[in-house]
Design a protein around this motif. Structure first.
Motif, PDB file in Angstrom:
ATOM      1  N   ASP A  54       0.837  -1.199   0.000  1.00 61.63           N
ATOM      2  CA  ASP A  54       0.000   0.000   0.000  1.00 61.63           C
ATOM      3  C   ASP A  54       0.870   1.247   0.000  1.00 61.63           C
ATOM      4  O   ASP A  54       2.096   1.174  -0.005  1.00 61.63           O
ATOM      5  CB  ASP A  54      -0.980  -0.010   1.175  1.00 61.63           C
ATOM      6  CG  ASP A  54      -0.283  -0.021   2.532  1.00 61.63           C
ATOM      7  OD1 ASP A  54       0.866   0.456   2.620  1.00 61.63           O
ATOM      8  OD2 ASP A  54      -0.894  -0.502   3.505  1.00 61.63           O
ATOM      9  N   LYS A  55       0.221   2.405   0.022  1.00 63.44           N
ATOM     10  CA  LYS A  55       0.948   3.665  -0.123  1.00 63.44           C
ATOM     11  C   LYS A  55       1.869   3.963   1.055  1.00 63.44           C
ATOM     12  O   LYS A  55       2.776   4.796   0.943  1.00 63.44           O
ATOM     13  CB  LYS A  55      -0.047   4.802  -0.335  1.00 63.44           C
ATOM     14  CG  LYS A  55      -0.753   4.756  -1.683  1.00 63.44           C
ATOM     15  CD  LYS A  55      -1.699   5.916  -1.843  1.00 63.44           C
ATOM     16  CE  LYS A  55      -2.345   6.021  -3.214  1.00 63.44           C
ATOM     17  NZ  LYS A  55      -2.333   4.918  -4.090  1.00 63.44           N
ATOM     18  N   SER A  59       8.679   5.523   0.943  1.00 63.16           N
ATOM     19  CA  SER A  59       8.637   6.943   0.617  1.00 63.16           C
ATOM     20  C   SER A  59       9.573   7.219  -0.552  1.00 63.16           C
ATOM     21  O   SER A  59      10.387   6.377  -0.937  1.00 63.16           O
ATOM     22  CB  SER A  59       9.047   7.781   1.829  1.00 63.16           C
ATOM     23  OG  SER A  59      10.374   7.441   2.239  1.00 63.16           O
ATOM     24  N   TYR A  66      12.610   5.523  -4.979  1.00 61.82           N
ATOM     25  CA  TYR A  66      11.764   4.800  -4.029  1.00 61.82           C
ATOM     26  C   TYR A  66      12.609   4.164  -2.929  1.00 61.82           C
ATOM     27  O   TYR A  66      13.639   3.537  -3.203  1.00 61.82           O
ATOM     28  CB  TYR A  66      10.972   3.708  -4.747  1.00 61.82           C
ATOM     29  CG  TYR A  66       9.812   4.234  -5.553  1.00 61.82           C
ATOM     30  CD1 TYR A  66       8.517   4.199  -5.057  1.00 61.82           C
ATOM     31  CD2 TYR A  66      10.019   4.786  -6.823  1.00 61.82           C
ATOM     32  CE1 TYR A  66       7.451   4.689  -5.800  1.00 61.82           C
ATOM     33  CE2 TYR A  66       8.968   5.277  -7.567  1.00 61.82           C
ATOM     34  CZ  TYR A  66       7.684   5.232  -7.047  1.00 61.82           C
ATOM     35  OH  TYR A  66       6.631   5.726  -7.783  1.00 61.82           O
ATOM     36  N   HIS A 390       5.361   0.559  -7.835  1.00 60.01           N
ATOM     37  CA  HIS A 390       5.299   1.991  -7.552  1.00 60.01           C
ATOM     38  C   HIS A 390       4.145   2.195  -6.567  1.00 60.01           C
ATOM     39  O   HIS A 390       3.015   2.474  -6.964  1.00 60.01           O
ATOM     40  CB  HIS A 390       5.086   2.773  -8.852  1.00 60.01           C
ATOM     41  CG  HIS A 390       6.256   2.724  -9.779  1.00 60.01           C
ATOM     42  ND1 HIS A 390       7.078   3.806 -10.017  1.00 60.01           N
ATOM     43  CD2 HIS A 390       6.776   1.702 -10.515  1.00 60.01           C
ATOM     44  CE1 HIS A 390       8.030   3.474 -10.870  1.00 60.01           C
ATOM     45  NE2 HIS A 390       7.864   2.203 -11.188  1.00 60.01           N
ATOM     46  N   TYR A 391       4.457   2.044  -5.297  1.00 60.78           N
ATOM     47  CA  TYR A 391       3.397   1.962  -4.282  1.00 60.78           C
ATOM     48  C   TYR A 391       2.633   3.264  -4.102  1.00 60.78           C
ATOM     49  O   TYR A 391       1.520   3.258  -3.597  1.00 60.78           O
ATOM     50  CB  TYR A 391       3.963   1.477  -2.943  1.00 60.78           C
ATOM     51  CG  TYR A 391       5.323   1.996  -2.550  1.00 60.78           C
ATOM     52  CD1 TYR A 391       5.520   3.311  -2.162  1.00 60.78           C
ATOM     53  CD2 TYR A 391       6.434   1.147  -2.583  1.00 60.78           C
ATOM     54  CE1 TYR A 391       6.782   3.773  -1.810  1.00 60.78           C
ATOM     55  CE2 TYR A 391       7.697   1.595  -2.228  1.00 60.78           C
ATOM     56  CZ  TYR A 391       7.873   2.917  -1.835  1.00 60.78           C
ATOM     57  OH  TYR A 391       9.121   3.369  -1.484  1.00 60.78           O
ATOM     58  N   ASP A 392       3.215   4.378  -4.532  1.00 64.08           N
ATOM     59  CA  ASP A 392       2.470   5.637  -4.426  1.00 64.08           C
ATOM     60  C   ASP A 392       1.396   5.756  -5.498  1.00 64.08           C
ATOM     61  O   ASP A 392       0.455   6.550  -5.359  1.00 64.08           O
ATOM     62  CB  ASP A 392       3.428   6.833  -4.502  1.00 64.08           C
ATOM     63  CG  ASP A 392       4.292   6.833  -5.758  1.00 64.08           C
ATOM     64  OD1 ASP A 392       4.530   5.734  -6.325  1.00 64.08           O
ATOM     65  OD2 ASP A 392       4.747   7.923  -6.165  1.00 64.08           O
ATOM     66  N   HIS A 393       1.506   4.960  -6.582  1.00 66.64           N
ATOM     67  CA  HIS A 393       0.523   5.025  -7.665  1.00 66.64           C
ATOM     68  C   HIS A 393      -0.118   3.674  -7.974  1.00 66.64           C
ATOM     69  O   HIS A 393      -0.879   3.559  -8.933  1.00 66.64           O
ATOM     70  CB  HIS A 393       1.175   5.572  -8.937  1.00 66.64           C
ATOM     71  CG  HIS A 393       1.610   7.003  -8.835  1.00 66.64           C
ATOM     72  ND1 HIS A 393       0.717   8.051  -8.727  1.00 66.64           N
ATOM     73  CD2 HIS A 393       2.851   7.559  -8.810  1.00 66.64           C
ATOM     74  CE1 HIS A 393       1.384   9.188  -8.655  1.00 66.64           C
ATOM     75  NE2 HIS A 393       2.681   8.922  -8.691  1.00 66.64           N
ATOM     76  N   ASP A 394       0.201   2.651  -7.214  1.00 66.75           N
ATOM     77  CA  ASP A 394      -0.444   1.337  -7.361  1.00 66.75           C
ATOM     78  C   ASP A 394      -0.258   0.714  -8.747  1.00 66.75           C
ATOM     79  O   ASP A 394      -1.217   0.291  -9.395  1.00 66.75           O
ATOM     80  CB  ASP A 394      -1.944   1.422  -7.041  1.00 66.75           C
ATOM     81  CG  ASP A 394      -2.222   1.628  -5.567  1.00 66.75           C
ATOM     82  OD1 ASP A 394      -1.347   1.305  -4.747  1.00 66.75           O
ATOM     83  OD2 ASP A 394      -3.315   2.129  -5.228  1.00 66.75           O
TER      84      ASP A 394
END
Length: 445
Positions: A54-55, A59, A66, A390-394
């Motif tokens: 998840d997001k 960070s 990343y 890319h966990y910030d954008h799934d």
């Protein structure tokens, strides 16, 4: 040094029996919303899927790099030419050939497996809708009734798996700065740095309803100076047999935009020195009509996965790009289930590859490994796609794409963003005017 045929056959039979069901309820039960198996494997080396990263998993630093959610982990073991016999059943022929070609230096550090893939809820909802209506068109050369997401979460054919890869969610649009490394057999390296923008149809305003457009792409060379300003524009159709790929190129020395009809099939990809074909970028892209596609089934394979260290912005390119192959100290392999698809050149069709075998990650639908055979049927090239979530954008995408020529000893490494200062920009809206030949010349400056 071959995968035991009985082992592969047993694995494949089980997978295909599951895949032939059209019960969408499976996506809530035994299958994930992406169509992969929720359960882990029998010995626990592949865990159950629990939702992906998840997001809050990590960070981004000031340069857009990343952080690695698994930075504290150590390899479970490292595969070398000396212990290869213990692991060859979970390796592709191309991987095995790399150990034979470079027995003293090539290694595969294997880490605990993490099923990191995750997609946004709206994309999963669209994928579920696709499962009930999307069909292959023109013998697999296009799609009917497709909007976005995964067209075939319950695949039954090789082309369905390949379309899942080609249409997989990558944020709708993205812009990134990256380099290509071309490594000669003597270890000499040359770099080409470029800026690329990709916008899928749903992120482009001004398109006609039901336009035959999968995405629009443009790229310009930034370095070296002798190539700076060279640009290319591509309009990628959903069906490239009905409407072939449209491409244009601008060369500053000529000061004019020209059509570029050769950016397809087995023509050399731009600036690759013939090491990869145009349809080899991203594992596979473009028109599939020159091959017959067969879904072999599923296999447990050691593949590049969660390659955060490889994509680190603190890593210098010269630390990573080494003679013969990339530096194995920065690679990460995990055991995952992959769909195995074999493409065989049709009688009378032209392509430098007579056969290609693709290994597609069941969770992300990203090609992880490709074995490519020459006209004599001999293994010629081995490609790997090292990806991260890319966990910030799934979404899942490459931080490095390699193609090793097993005969000449040369190799290609693309997508290198380690020394870049700008983050990958994702999710912007573009206009059709941003992807026109006239805009191409202005943008080149």
């Amino acid at each position: 040094m071959r995968i035991h045929p009985l082992l592969l056959a047993l694995t494949c039979v089980s997978a295909l029996a599951q895949a032939k069901s059209n019960d969408l309820g499976l996506l809530d039960k035994t299958l994930t919303p992406m169509g992969s198996e929720r359960a882990g494997n029998a010995d626990g080396s592949i865990p159950a899927w629990t939702g992906g990263l998840d997001k809050a998993a990590g960070s981004l630093d000031g340069n857009g790099g990343y952080s690695d959610p698994f930075a504290s982990e150590k390899p479970l073991f490292t595969i070398t030419a000396q212990n290869l016999g213990q692991y060859q059943a979970a390796l592709s022929p191309g991987q095995l050939a790399m150990f034979k070609r470079y027995p003293d230096s090539y290694q595969m550090p294997v880490y605990p497996s993490h099923r990191s893939a995750r997609l946004p809820a709206p994309i999963l909802a669209d994928s579920r809708t696709n499962a009930g209506k999307t069909t292959l068109a023109d013998g697999g050369n296009g799609l009917h009734d497709y909007a976005r997401g995964i067209p075939f979460p319950l695949p039954t054919e090789g082309m369905e798996v390949m379309w899942n890869h080609m249409t997989r969610w990558r944020g709708g649009s993205y812009e990134r700065f990256s380099s290509i490394a071309l490594v000669r057999e003597n270890g000499a390296v040359s770099y080409i740095r470029a800026q690329s923008l990709v916008s899928f149809a749903e992120a482009v305003t001004g398109l006609e309803p039901n336009a035959n457009v999968l995405f629009m792409f443009k790229s310009r060379v930034l370095e070296p100076a002798r190539l700076a300003g060279e640009t290319v524009l591509v309009h990628e159709p959903v069906d490239q047999v009905v409407e072939p790929r449209a491409a244009w190129q601008y060369l500053p020395a000529q000061r004019r935009v020209r059509r570029a009809p050769m950016l397809a099939y087995d023509n050399s990809a731009r600036y690759s020195n013939g090491l990869i074909t145009a349809d080899n970028i991203d594992g596979f892209n473009g028109a599939p009509d020159r091959f017959d596609w067969k879904l072999i089934g599923k296999q447990e394979l050691y593949i590049p996965y969660n390659s955060y260290r490889l994509g680190s912005r603190s890593l210098k390119l010269d630390e990573l790009v080494k003679p013969n192959h990339i530096n194995p100290a920065y690679t990460r392999y995990e055991k995952h289930r992959v769909w195995v698809v074999e493409a065989t050149l049709k009688p009378g069709a032209r392509h430098i590859y007579s056969k290609r075998r693709f290994y597609v990650d069941e969770d992300s639908w990203q090609i992880a490994q490709v074995d490519q055979y020459d006209s004599r049927g001999e293994l010629w090239r081995s490609s790997e796609l090292h990806a991260i979530q890319h966990y910030d954008h799934d979404f899942t995408y490459n931080v490095l794409e390699t193609s090793y020529d097993l005969i000449s000893g040369r190799y290609y490494a693309g997508g290198l963003s380690n020394e870049e200062k700008a983050p990958m920009r994702v999710g912007f809206t573009a206009k059709t005017d941003d992807y026109t030949p006239s805009e191409l010349r202005r943008w080149a400056k």
